[in-house]
Design a protein around this motif. Structure first.
Motif, PDB file in Angstrom:
ATOM      1  N   TYR A  13       9.900  60.878  18.865  1.00  0.00           N
ATOM      2  CA  TYR A  13      10.657  60.496  17.777  1.00  0.00           C
ATOM      3  C   TYR A  13      12.078  60.253  17.834  1.00  0.00           C
ATOM      4  CZ  TYR A  13       6.407  61.384  15.021  1.00  0.00           C
ATOM      5  OH  TYR A  13       5.181  61.141  14.419  1.00  0.00           O
ATOM      6  N   PHE A  14      12.539  60.788  19.095  1.00  0.00           N
ATOM      7  CA  PHE A  14      14.193  60.906  19.363  1.00  0.00           C
ATOM      8  C   PHE A  14      14.608  59.449  19.483  1.00  0.00           C
ATOM      9  CE2 PHE A  14      17.402  61.349  22.101  1.00  0.00           C
ATOM     10  CZ  PHE A  14      18.374  61.899  21.326  1.00  0.00           C
ATOM     11  N   ASP A  15      13.974  58.736  20.162  1.00  0.00           N
ATOM     12  CA  ASP A  15      14.643  57.373  20.597  1.00  0.00           C
ATOM     13  C   ASP A  15      15.064  56.497  19.680  1.00  0.00           C
ATOM     14  OD1 ASP A  15      15.511  56.223  22.923  1.00  0.00           O
ATOM     15  OD2 ASP A  15      13.799  54.779  22.906  1.00  0.00           O
ATOM     16  N   PRO A  16      13.906  56.325  18.439  1.00  0.00           N
ATOM     17  CA  PRO A  16      14.577  55.354  17.262  1.00  0.00           C
ATOM     18  C   PRO A  16      15.565  55.976  16.586  1.00  0.00           C
ATOM     19  CG  PRO A  16      12.113  55.709  17.449  1.00  0.00           C
ATOM     20  CD  PRO A  16      12.529  56.691  18.460  1.00  0.00           C
ATOM     21  N   PHE A  17      15.807  57.230  16.551  1.00  0.00           N
ATOM     22  CA  PHE A  17      17.055  57.829  15.748  1.00  0.00           C
ATOM     23  C   PHE A  17      18.204  58.139  16.626  1.00  0.00           C
ATOM     24  CE2 PHE A  17      12.877  59.133  13.281  1.00  0.00           C
ATOM     25  CZ  PHE A  17      13.408  58.631  12.197  1.00  0.00           C
ATOM     26  N   THR A  60      24.415  62.131  14.523  1.00  0.00           N
ATOM     27  CA  THR A  60      25.813  62.003  14.989  1.00  0.00           C
ATOM     28  C   THR A  60      26.398  63.268  15.393  1.00  0.00           C
ATOM     29  OG1 THR A  60      26.367  62.511  12.634  1.00  0.00           O
ATOM     30  CG2 THR A  60      26.395  60.046  13.454  1.00  0.00           C
ATOM     31  N   VAL A  61      25.174  64.212  15.471  1.00  0.00           N
ATOM     32  CA  VAL A  61      25.552  65.706  15.692  1.00  0.00           C
ATOM     33  C   VAL A  61      24.652  65.895  17.175  1.00  0.00           C
ATOM     34  CG1 VAL A  61      26.170  66.333  13.473  1.00  0.00           C
ATOM     35  CG2 VAL A  61      23.792  66.509  14.484  1.00  0.00           C
ATOM     36  N   PRO A  62      25.342  66.713  18.035  1.00  0.00           N
ATOM     37  CA  PRO A  62      24.420  67.272  19.232  1.00  0.00           C
ATOM     38  C   PRO A  62      23.238  68.083  18.624  1.00  0.00           C
ATOM     39  CG  PRO A  62      26.739  67.777  19.208  1.00  0.00           C
ATOM     40  CD  PRO A  62      26.575  67.553  17.972  1.00  0.00           C
TER      41      PRO A  62
END
Length: 57
Positions: free
Chosen positions: A20-24, A29-31
């Motif tokens: 799920y991380f790659d599309p978002f 905008t935060v680490p």
């Protein structure tokens, strides 16, 4: 981890995070800090009573 610690569906897996991380990537905008935990070895949580049961070595 879900089964060993008797956690509900709110616990995610690292593999799902990667999926799920790659599309978002451009939206976030935060680490982020991702912490991995191993299943507990010294106790388990009884599914019916929700009590902690300690395991003897």
């Amino acid at each position: 981890m879900k089964e060993a610690g008797n956690f509900d569906g709110s616990i995610g897996t690292y593999e799902k995070f990667l999926q799920y991380f790659d599309p978002f990537r451009n939206t976030l905008t935060v680490p982020l800090v991702i912490i991995g935990l191993e299943p507990p070895e010294t106790f388990k949580i009884n599914k019916e009573t929700k009590e902690v049961e300690f395991l003897l070595p």
